[in-house]
Motif scaffolding. Structure first.
Motif, short mmCIF file in Angstrom:
data_model
loop_
_atom_site.label_atom_id
_atom_site.label_comp_id
_atom_site.label_asym_id
_atom_site.label_seq_id
_atom_site.Cartn_x
_atom_site.Cartn_y
_atom_site.Cartn_z
N GLU B 308 40.83 30.79 41.50
CA GLU B 308 41.92 31.18 40.59
C GLU B 308 41.53 31.05 39.11
O GLU B 308 42.20 31.62 38.25
N ILE B 309 40.47 30.30 38.83
CA ILE B 309 40.03 30.16 37.44
C ILE B 309 39.49 31.48 36.92
O ILE B 309 39.62 31.80 35.74
N ASP B 310 38.90 32.28 37.82
CA ASP B 310 38.22 33.50 37.40
C ASP B 310 39.18 34.69 37.33
O ASP B 310 40.16 34.75 38.06
N GLY B 311 38.86 35.61 36.43
CA GLY B 311 39.60 36.87 36.38
C GLY B 311 38.78 37.96 37.04
O GLY B 311 37.55 37.92 37.03
N VAL B 312 39.47 38.94 37.62
CA VAL B 312 38.74 40.05 38.25
C VAL B 312 39.35 41.39 37.85
O VAL B 312 40.51 41.49 37.48
N ILE B 313 38.50 42.42 37.96
CA ILE B 313 38.97 43.80 37.89
C ILE B 313 38.94 44.29 39.34
O ILE B 313 37.95 44.07 40.05
N VAL B 314 40.03 44.91 39.77
CA VAL B 314 40.10 45.35 41.18
C VAL B 314 40.32 46.86 41.23
O VAL B 314 40.78 47.47 40.26
N ASP B 315 39.99 47.44 42.39
CA ASP B 315 40.20 48.88 42.58
C ASP B 315 41.52 49.12 43.31
O ASP B 315 42.34 48.20 43.46
N GLY B 316 41.73 50.34 43.78
CA GLY B 316 42.98 50.69 44.45
C GLY B 316 43.21 49.93 45.73
O GLY B 316 44.35 49.80 46.20
N ASP B 317 42.12 49.39 46.34
CA ASP B 317 42.27 48.57 47.55
C ASP B 317 42.48 47.09 47.22
O ASP B 317 42.41 46.24 48.10
N ALA B 324 36.04 39.54 35.35
CA ALA B 324 36.57 39.82 34.02
C ALA B 324 35.77 39.13 32.93
O ALA B 324 35.56 37.92 32.97
N GLY B 325 35.30 39.94 31.99
CA GLY B 325 34.65 39.40 30.80
C GLY B 325 33.27 38.84 31.01
O GLY B 325 32.65 38.36 30.06
N ILE B 326 32.77 38.87 32.24
CA ILE B 326 31.48 38.22 32.48
C ILE B 326 30.44 39.19 33.03
O ILE B 326 29.40 39.42 32.42
N MET B 327 30.75 39.83 34.17
CA MET B 327 29.75 40.71 34.76
C MET B 327 30.39 41.68 35.74
O MET B 327 31.32 41.32 36.46
N GLY B 328 29.87 42.91 35.73
CA GLY B 328 30.38 43.94 36.64
C GLY B 328 29.88 43.72 38.06
O GLY B 328 28.98 42.92 38.31
N GLY B 329 30.50 44.46 39.00
CA GLY B 329 30.09 44.37 40.39
C GLY B 329 29.02 45.40 40.71
O GLY B 329 28.87 46.42 40.02
N ALA B 330 28.27 45.14 41.77
CA ALA B 330 27.18 46.04 42.16
C ALA B 330 27.71 47.33 42.76
O ALA B 330 27.06 48.38 42.68
N SER B 331 28.91 47.28 43.35
CA SER B 331 29.38 48.43 44.12
C SER B 331 29.59 49.68 43.27
O SER B 331 29.39 50.79 43.73
N SER B 332 29.97 49.50 42.00
CA SER B 332 30.23 50.68 41.17
C SER B 332 29.19 50.81 40.06
O SER B 332 29.45 51.39 39.01
N GLU B 333 28.01 50.24 40.29
CA GLU B 333 26.95 50.26 39.29
C GLU B 333 26.47 51.70 39.06
O GLU B 333 26.46 52.52 39.97
N ILE B 334 26.08 52.01 37.83
CA ILE B 334 25.56 53.34 37.49
C ILE B 334 24.21 53.54 38.19
O ILE B 334 23.35 52.66 38.14
#
Lengths: 331, 801
Positions: B308-317, B324-334
Motif C-alpha cells: 500500500e505504500i507504493d503507487g501504481v499506474i494500471v491498465d483497463g484490467d 508511480a514516479g519510480i519506474m515503468g513496467g516491462a509489459s508496455s516497454e517501447i
C-alpha cells in the motif's frame, strides 16, 4: 732570642708539604699547638727583661699571624682540591638517558576537542553533551526531517535492534543535543556540543563509521544570519589564525533555513569546505516549545576528525581508531 | 546534476561569461560545482573504422587481434583488450600518431610479438561521457547508417568543444535537477534574460483521437496526469547531437523514443514515460495505491512485490503497468516494432514517492526528481510538447489532443512576507522593492499588499509572493527569506558577533574529566579511542555477559554489537600493539558503553566509563593510579572490596566503591581471557563508571591547621592471614589513632621465613602528632597500645614482637 726567625719559613714548607687536611692539622699542632715553639716562647716572655717584652711579644704575634694565615690558605686550597677530586669521581654523562619519565599522550581528537571547546568557552558558550544512541525523534523528526524526507537517506544511519525498526539509532550527527538542550533549558542558549557520531561508511583512508563532530547552537532575541557569519569568522580566526578567512555558501539542511556550507581560505587562495550551518528552522524551535516569533538562532557543525586529519596531514584517517602506540605517542 | 555550457546557452542566449566565472556563480547560488571539464575537443587522428576480422592473440589470452578497415579497404591489425565487438561493427580507432584527450599518444607497438597499429577506443577515451566499459560501438543503435569509413570521428559524431559541470543539487532544489532550472538561477545571478526556446514551437494539429480514459483513483497520490497519444512512430536511433548530450550527462542512448524521453527530463526536469499503446489493455490509464500481494516486472527485468505504500499506474484490467514516479513496467516497454505510443507526464506527491523509493529500495532518475517535488505547472505541458517536437525530428508522428486529469495539487495561495522579519532574520536592511526584485528574478511573482483599514495605499513592510510551480519546497516566509539571501548573495551580508549574557565555562563534570585525563597523562598513560563496536564473541572471550545491543544494519560482523565494557576494545588494542612488538603499554580510554536497559525504557542505559590498562604490571600498580586519581579528585570514601569478578584474575580483583556505591572494578585481567585475545603478558585493569562518579559529589577538600608541635614516629608489624586485608588493618589503626594519627604508610610486605604458611608480614610506619602540645612518651605508648589492640580485636592479624 727564642730562635723564631726561621719558624715561618719552616711552617710554610711544612704546610705546603701537607697533602691532606689531616697532615695540615698536624702542621697546625706543630706550629701553633700547646707545645709549639711559639706557645713556649710566649710562656717564656715573663723571663725577659721588661724593656724587651713588648718587642718580642709583638714579634711572636706577628709570626703567629703569619703562620695562621699560611695554614688557613693551605686549608682552603686543600679543601678545594678535595672537592675537585670528589667531583671528578662523581662525574656523570648527562646524555646517558637511562630512566626517562614517560609522559602519556592525549588522543589527537581530545586535543582538538578541548581546543575547540576552549575557543567557544572564550566566546561565552558552555559545553553540552548527550547520548550516542538516540531515537528517531531526536535524530530526525524534531530536526524537521520527517520519515519521507529525501535527506534522511543521506545520513546513512546505523540502526540498533531496539523498539520498532529504525526507531533507535546511533546518532548520525550531534544535532540531537540541540534538541535535548532546547527541551531542558530556557533561552538564551549559547552552547557547543562535541561528540561521537556514526554513519554506515566503510572505514577507508578518508572515512570512518564512528567519527566526531562539534555543533554550536545560539538561541537568543534578534539573532541574525550576520551574527552567524560573524561567529564563524571569529571562531576561524581564533582556531586557524588571523590570516584565515571564512565564507558562507548556500546549501540545504532541513533543520536550518537559510542554510549554508562554510568554507575557510587556504594559503593558495582556494577554499576548503569545513562544515554546515544556518538559521535554526522555525519548526525545530516549535518542536522544542520555543516561540519562533520571540526567539531566533543559528546552528553550525563540522567534523573534528577531518580537522585533525588536515592539521597533521594524516594520510589515513583510520590511524585515529587503530590506536597504535607509535602513532599516539607522536603528539 | 550535470550541465553543458552549450545547453545552458539555449536558455540564456547572452551567456558569454568565462566558464570559471560561471562555475563560481553556480557555487555561490548553492549549486556547488564538484567538477568542471572541457569536453569534445578536436580529436585529430581518431577515425571511423570497420571491424573486418577478430582473431585470438597467439600468445596472450586477454588480448585479441582486430583487423579494421580505416577507409583504404585494407585490413589494419590492432591488438585490443576489449571483447565486445563483432565483425561488421563500426568503432572509433585512434590511428598511429594521434593524441587522445587525456594526453595519451598512440604509437605503433608490438604486444607479445604482434603488431598493433593504433587503438580501438571506448567512449570515455574519446572524451564522450564516462563509459570505459568496452569499445564504443558506433553502429550499435544505428545499424542501417551509411558510415564514412576513415572519416573523422569528431565530424561523424558532431562533437563540439563544450564545458561540462557536475553540480551538487540539494534536496530542496527540485528545479535544479534540470538544465533549464540551473539556467534560470544562473541568468538571474548574472542579470541576463532567460527564456524557454521550445515555447516558440508550433504544435501540429491533433489528428488522432484521444481514445484513452484517465482515472485518478487516489488524488493524494497523483496531483496531475497529462497524456497524449502519438502514432506513426518509427523506432530508430536518435540524432547524434542528442545522443552526445545524453552521454555527456551520463545516460546511455537506446532509441529515439527512450532517448527523447530522457532528454526532456534532463532539459526541463520533468520525468515522463512512454508506453507502447498496443500493449495497454482496455484503453485506460488509472493511478492508485498498490494492493498487498500485487507485483510488477519493471523495466530493469526485476519482479517487484508491491504494498500500500507504493503507487501504481494500471491498465483497463486494473493490472499494474508501472510504479508511480519510480519506474515503468516491462509489459508496455517501447520495442523496435512500436508504432503507437502514449506519452505520460504526471505529478506525484513527493512524500508518497519518497516512501515508495524507500520501501522498494529502488532509486531512479525519475524518482530522484519526483521525491523532491517536480513542477506541476505549465512545464508539464511544455515537456510533453517538447517530446513531440523532438520525435518529429526523427519520424513523422501524428498526435492526439492532450488529455489532463487533476488530483490534489499543492496549495498555491500567496505567502505573506514581512520585510522587517526577513531583515531581522538575515541581518540585512533591504527595502521591500529590493526583496521583490530578487525573488522575481528567479520566477517568484510578488504583489503589493493593501492593509485593511488603511488609506488604500500599499504596505511599506509587507508584500505577498506566489510561489512558482517548480518550487514545491518553498512554502513559508522563512523559505522565501532563504531565496532572498541566496539571490542577494550570502557574501554580501554584513557580519556581526552576538554577545551572549553568559560567562562560558566547563561544568564541574567536564572539568573533572579533564583533570583526570591530565593525571593519567602524568602517570604515563596514553589515551586511546577505539570504535565502540564489538564482534560476536568478544564479550564472552573477555569473561563478560554476552547480553549486548545489536546493530540492525552492520557493515561487517566484526562491528555488529555495541560494547557494554571497554575491556574487549582495550584488549584488542593491546594485542595489536604487542603484535607490532610494542611491549610496555599504559593505556586509558574514556568512552561510552551501552548497557541494555531494564524495564520499558527505549534507549540503552548509556554510561561514560574510564578504563586503564597496563601491560607487564601487577594489580597494585593500577591501584596506585586509582589512589592518585581518587585523592586528587577527592572522591568521597573510595574503597576496594576484594572479590572474584568476571574477566579478572579471581585472586587479584576488587570492586571499587565510591560513596558506598559500586563504581567499577580493579585488578588483573584473567590470564584465560588474555589467552583468548592472544596477549602473552599480564594486564593490570581498572574500569570505572566515571560518569556516575563525576555526577555525584567530589572534590570537597577541608582545611586542617598544620600542628606546630613535634611529631613522634613508630613502626608496627603484623602477621596477617591471607584473607585479612591491609585496608582493614589500616582502618583499625586510623580509628584507634583518632585525630593524633597524622600519617600511616605501609612500608613493607613480605612472606618469608618466620611467618607461618599463608600469613604475610605487613609493616606500617605511623606518625602521631597533636595540635595542642607535644605528645609525651606515655601518650605515644598509649596510642600504640590502642592501635595494636584494635587491630588484634577486629582482625586476625597479630602483632609481630
Amino acid at each position: 732570642m727564642f730562635d723564631l726567625e726561621n719558624l715561618s719559613n719552616e711552617a710554610e714548607e711544612a704546610s705546603n708539604a701537607a697533602s691532606t687536611l689531616e697532615d695540615l692539622t698536624q702542621v697546625q699542632t706543630q706550629f701553633l699547638g700547646k707545645k709549639s715553639k711559639l706557645v713556649e716562647a710566649k710562656k717564656a716572655l715573663g723571663t725577659l727583661p721588661a724593656e724587651d717584652r713588648a718587642n718580642v711579644g709583638k714579634e711572636i704575634n706577628e709570626i703567629k699571624g703569619q703562620i695562621e694565615q699560611l695554614i688557613s690558605g693551605r686549608k682552603s686550597a686543600l679543601q678545594e682540591s678535595e672537592w675537585i677530586s670528589k667531583f671528578n669521581k662523581e662525574r656523570m654523562d648527562l646524555t646517558e638517558r637511562l630512566r626517562p619519565i614517560d609522559r602519556g599522550h592525549l588522543h589527537l581528537i581530545t586535543q582538538a576537542r578541548d581546543e575547540l571547546e576552549d575557543v567557544f568557552i572564550g566566546m561565552g558558550y558552555s559545553v553540552a553533551e548527550g547520548p550516542e544512541v538516540e531515537t528517531a525523534w531526536y535524530n530526525f523528526e524534531a530536526l524537521n526531517i520527517p520519515d519521507w524526507h529525501p535527506a534522511r537517506g543521506n545520513f546513512d544511519t546505523i540502526f540498533v535492534d531496539l523498539g520498532e525498526p529504525e526507531e533507535v539509532m546511533l546518532r548520525s550527527h550531534t544535532s540531537p543535543v540541540q534538541i535535548r538542550t532546547m527541551e531542558s533549558q530556557e533561552p538564551p542558549i549559547y552552547i557547543v556540543a562535541p561528540g561521537r557520531t556514526f554513519r554506515t561508511d566503510s572505514a577507508d583512508a578518508t572515512h570512518l563509521p564512528a567519527f566526531n563532530q562539534i555543533e554550536g547552537l545560539v538561541i537568543d532575541k534578534g539573532i541574525t544570519m550576520g551574527d552567524l557569519a560573524g561567529t564563524i569568522d571569529s571562531f576561524v580566526h581564533a582556531f586557524f589564525g588571523e590570516e584565515v578567512k571564512s565564507r558562507l555558501r548556500p546549501s540545504y539542511f532541513p533543520f536550518t533555513e537559510p542554510s549554508a556550507e562554510f568554507d575557510i581560505s587556504r594559503s593558495d587562495g582556494s577554499w576548503l569546505e569545513l562544515g554546515g550551518c544556518g538559521m535554526v528552522h522555525p519548526n525545530v524551535l516549535r518542536n522544542c516549545n520555543i516561540d519562533p516569533e520571540v526567539w531566533q538562532g543559528f546552528a553550525f557543525g563540522f567534523g573534528i576528525d577531518r580537522l585533525v586529519s588536515m592539521r597533521y596531514q594524516l594520510d589515513d584517517i583510520r590511524e585515529l581508531v587503530v590506536n597504535d602506540a607509535r602513532f599516539l605517542r607522536q603528539f | 546534476m550535470k550541465v553543458l555550457l552549450s545547453w545552458l546557452k539555449e536558455f540564456i542566449p547572452d551567456l558569454d561569461h568565462d566558464p570559471e566565472e560561471i562555475g563560481k556563480r553556480l557555487s555561490a547560488l548553492g549549486l556547488a560545482v564538484e567538477s568542471m571539464e572541457v569536453v569534445g575537443n578536436e580529436l585529430s587522428g581518431v577515425v571511423v573504422g570497420k571491424v573486418l576480422d577478430l582473431r585470438p592473440h597467439p600468445n596472450a589470452e586477454r588480448i585479441q587481434l582486430v583487423d579494421v578497415d580505416l577507409g583504404n579497404g585494407e585490413a589494419t591489425q590492432i591488438c585490443c583488450g576489449a571483447f565486445n565487438m563483432q565483425v561488421g561493427d563500426i568503432i572509433p580507432v585512434a590511428t598511429v600518431g594521434s593524441i587522445l584527450p587525456d594526453g595519451m599518444e598512440i604509437a605503433q607497438r608490438k604486444l607479445r610479438g604482434e603488431v598493433s597499429n593504433g587503438m580501438c577506443c571506448s567512449a570515455s577515451e574519446i572524451g564522450l561521457g564516462d563509459d570505459s566499459d568496452g569499445i564504443m560501438i558506433l553502429s550499435e543503435n544505428d545499424p542501417e547508417r551509411e558510415w564514412d569509413i576513415g572519416g573523422s570521428v569528431s565530424d561523424t559524431l558532431g562533437l563540439e568543444s563544450d564545458v561540462l559541470w557536475d553540480l551538487e543539487v540539494n534536496a530542496n532544489r527540485p528545479d535544479a535537477m534540470s538544465v533549464s532550472g540551473v539556467a534560470r538561477d544562473l541568468a538571474a545571478s548574472l542579470g541576463l534574460p532567460f527564456n524557454f526556446p521550445m515555447d516558440r514551437y508550433e504544435k501540429p494539429q491533433a489528428t488522432v483521437e484521444a481514445g484513452i480514459q484517465i482515472d485518478i483513483e487516489d488524488p493524494t497520490l497523483c496531483g496531475r496526469f497529462l497524456a497524449c497519444i502519438v502514432k506513426g512512430i518509427t523506432v530508430g536511433p536518435s540524432p547524434q547531437w542528442l545522443q552526445n548530450r545524453l552521454i555527456h550527462l551520463g545516460m546511455r542512448p537506446i532509441n529515439n523514443v527512450v532517448d527523447i524521453s530522457n532528454y526532456v527530463m534532463l532539459e526541463l526536469g520533468q520525468p515522463n514515460h512512454t508506453y507502447d499503446l498496443d500493449e495497454i489493455k482496455g484503453s485506460r490509464l488509472g493511478t492508485r495505491r498498490a494492493k498487498a500481494g500485487e507485483s510488477i516486472l519493471t523495466l530493469d527485468d526485476v519482479e517487484r512485490n508491491l504494498c500500500e505504500i507504493d503507487g501504481v499506474i494500471v491498465d483497463g484490467d486494473d493490472t499494474p503497468i508501472g510504479i508511480a514516479g519510480i519506474m515503468g513496467g516491462a509489459s508496455s516497454e517501447i520495442s523496435e516494432s512500436t508504432t503507437e505510443i502514449i506519452i505520460e507526464v504526471a505529478w506525484w506527491d513527493p512524500p508518497s514517492i519518497s516512501r515508495s523509493v524507500k520501501n522498494l529500495n529502488l532509486m531512479s532518475e525519475a524518482s530522484m526528481r519526483f521525491r523532491r517535488g517536480a513542477d506541476y505547472g505549465i512545464n508539464m505541458r511544455r515537456s510533453l510538447n517538447r517530446v513531440v517536437q523532438l520525435l518529429s525530428e526523427t519520424c513523422e508522428p501524428e498526435i492526439s489532443e492532450l488529455m489532463q486529469v487533476d488530483g490534489n495539487l499543492p496549495d498555491t495561495s500567496p505567502v505573506r512576507v514581512s520585510k522587517e522579519r526577513v531583515n531581522g532574520l538575515l541581518g540585512t536592511s533591504l527595502a521591500s522593492e529590493e526583496m521583490m526584485d530578487l525573488l522575481q528574478s528567479i520566477g517568484f511573482e510578488c504583489q503589493e499588499v493593501i492593509p485593511e483599514g488603511g488609506d488604500g495605499s500599499p504596505s511599506q513592510n509587507d508584500f505577498q509572493v506566489i510561489v512558482p510551480s517548480w518550487r514545491w519546497d518553498t512554502q513559508t516566509e522563512t523559505d522565501l527569506a532563504e531565496e532572498i539571501a541566496r539571490t542577494f548573495g550570502y557574501e554580501r551580508i554584513e557580519t556581526t558577533i552576538p554577545r551572549g549574557p553568559f560567562t562560558g565555562q566547563l561544568s564541574r563534570f567536564q572539568k573533572g574529566r579533564r583533570t583526570i585525563r591530565e593525571i593519567l597523562i602524568g602517570a604515563g598513560c596514553d589515551e586511546t579511542m577505539p570504535m565502540p563496536f564489538l564482534a560476536p564473541g568478544d564479550l564472552q572471550n573477555a569473561g563478560l555477559s554476552s547480553n549486548a545491543i545489536s546493530i540492525s544494519n552492520p557493515l561487517v560482523q566484526e562491528e555488529s554489537l555495541l560494547r557494554t565494557s571497554l575491556m574487549p576494545g582495550q584488549l584488542k588494542i593491546i594485542s595489536y600493539n604487542q603484535s607490532h612488538r610494542i611491549k610496555k603499554l599504559k593505556f586509558f580510554e574514556i568512552g561510552h558503553v551501552y548497557l541494555p536497559s531494564e524495564g520499558d525504557q527505549l534507549l540503552p542505559d548509556e554510561r561514560e566509563y574510564l578504563s586503564i590498562s597496563i601491560t607487564g604490571g601487577d594489580a597494585t600498580e593500577i591501584v596506585a593510579i586509582l589512589d592518585l586519581i581518587s585523592s586528587t579528585m577527592a572522591f568521597p570514601n573510595m574503597q576496594l572490596n576484594q572479590q572474584e569478578i568476571g574477566g579478572l584474575h579471581p585472586a587479584r580483583s576488587a570492586q571499587v566503591s565510591v560513596a558506598g556505591k559500586n563504581r567499577g572494578v580493579v585488578g588483573e585481567v584473567d590470564p584465560r581471557v588474555l589467552k583468548n585475545y592472544g596477549i602473552d603478558d599480564s594486564v593490570a585493569w581498572l574500569e570505572l563508571d566515571l560518569g556516575s562518579i563525576l555526577s555525584g559529589s567530589f572534590g570537597k577538600k577541608k582545611y586542617k591547621s598544620v600542628s606546630k608541635y613535634p611529631s613522634s614516629d613508630i613502626d608496627l608489624a603484623f602477621a596477617v592471614p591471607a584473607d585479612t586485608s591491609s585496608a582493614s588493618i589500616e582502618g583499625c589503626i586510623r580509628k584507634a589513632g583518632g585525630p593524633y594519627l597524622q600519617d600511616i604508610e605501609l612500608f613493607d610486605s613480605y612472606k618469608a621465613g618466620g611467618v607461618t604458611e599463608g600469613v604475610r608480614s605487613l609493616a606500617y610506619s605511623l606518625r602521631f602528632q597533636s595540635s595542642e602540645g607535644t605528645l609525651t612518651d606515655n601518650e605515644v605508648s598509649k596510642l600504640r597500645a590502642a592501635c595494636i589492640s584494635e587491630v588484634e580485636k577486629k582482625t586476625d592479624a597479630k602483632l609481630r614482637e
